[in-house]
Design a protein around this motif. Sequence first.
Motif, PDB file in Angstrom:
ATOM      1  N   GLY A  81       4.233  43.111  11.743  1.00 45.33           N
ATOM      2  CA  GLY A  81       3.897  42.306  12.911  1.00 45.33           C
ATOM      3  C   GLY A  81       3.901  40.832  12.563  1.00 45.33           C
ATOM      4  O   GLY A  81       4.062  40.443  11.411  1.00 45.33           O
ATOM      5  N   THR A  82       3.706  40.012  13.584  1.00 49.33           N
ATOM      6  CA  THR A  82       3.659  38.561  13.388  1.00 49.33           C
ATOM      7  C   THR A  82       2.511  37.979  14.191  1.00 49.33           C
ATOM      8  O   THR A  82       2.062  38.565  15.173  1.00 49.33           O
ATOM      9  CB  THR A  82       4.971  37.888  13.841  1.00 49.33           C
ATOM     10  OG1 THR A  82       5.197  38.188  15.215  1.00 49.33           O
ATOM     11  CG2 THR A  82       6.151  38.341  13.004  1.00 49.33           C
ATOM     12  N   GLY A  83       2.065  36.810  13.766  1.00 55.62           N
ATOM     13  CA  GLY A  83       1.003  36.112  14.498  1.00 55.62           C
ATOM     14  C   GLY A  83      -0.238  36.940  14.675  1.00 55.62           C
ATOM     15  O   GLY A  83      -0.771  37.508  13.731  1.00 55.62           O
ATOM     16  N   ALA A  84      -0.687  37.039  15.926  1.00 54.48           N
ATOM     17  CA  ALA A  84      -1.938  37.739  16.245  1.00 54.48           C
ATOM     18  C   ALA A  84      -1.864  39.239  16.004  1.00 54.48           C
ATOM     19  O   ALA A  84      -2.891  39.898  15.876  1.00 54.48           O
ATOM     20  CB  ALA A  84      -2.329  37.476  17.693  1.00 54.48           C
ATOM     21  N   THR A  85      -0.667  39.799  15.914  1.00 50.32           N
ATOM     22  CA  THR A  85      -0.530  41.249  15.751  1.00 50.32           C
ATOM     23  C   THR A  85      -0.291  41.675  14.313  1.00 50.32           C
ATOM     24  O   THR A  85      -0.047  42.844  14.043  1.00 50.32           O
ATOM     25  CB  THR A  85       0.623  41.792  16.617  1.00 50.32           C
ATOM     26  OG1 THR A  85       1.851  41.235  16.159  1.00 50.32           O
ATOM     27  CG2 THR A  85       0.390  41.484  18.088  1.00 50.32           C
ATOM     28  N   PHE A  86      -0.352  40.736  13.356  1.00 52.42           N
ATOM     29  CA  PHE A  86      -0.119  41.090  11.963  1.00 52.42           C
ATOM     30  C   PHE A  86      -1.217  42.030  11.484  1.00 52.42           C
ATOM     31  O   PHE A  86      -2.405  41.745  11.607  1.00 52.42           O
ATOM     32  CB  PHE A  86      -0.084  39.850  11.071  1.00 52.42           C
ATOM     33  CG  PHE A  86       0.177  40.180   9.629  1.00 52.42           C
ATOM     34  CD1 PHE A  86       1.461  40.439   9.199  1.00 52.42           C
ATOM     35  CD2 PHE A  86      -0.858  40.252   8.725  1.00 52.42           C
ATOM     36  CE1 PHE A  86       1.712  40.756   7.868  1.00 52.42           C
ATOM     37  CE2 PHE A  86      -0.628  40.573   7.403  1.00 52.42           C
ATOM     38  CZ  PHE A  86       0.665  40.828   6.971  1.00 52.42           C
TER      39      PHE A  86
END
Length: 94
Positions: A22-27
């Motif tokens: 994931g990236t950003g807030a969903t990492f």
Amino acid sequence: MAFIKPFIASRRFESTIGSGTGTGATFAIAATTFTNDAGVAATAFPASPSYYNLFINGVLQLGNTSTATTTTLTIPGGDALDPATPVTVEFVVN
């Protein structure tokens, strides 16, 4: 009067940022990518910890840095870190 100490134990798990997705807030990093104190692959994090401590690169993080469930550790923005950065999470259960 006798004092009875409550039972308290900790469970530690280690992985690296590179195990996350994931990236950003969903990492997030799945519990199954961590190894436990015995050095074997974890199957899940404790279900009802009193609290947990997150260490990124050996540095204790603030409480609002992450969230944990039995299956994942979410670290918003963690994808910006070097993939080799070590992650240790310690769950304190009683």
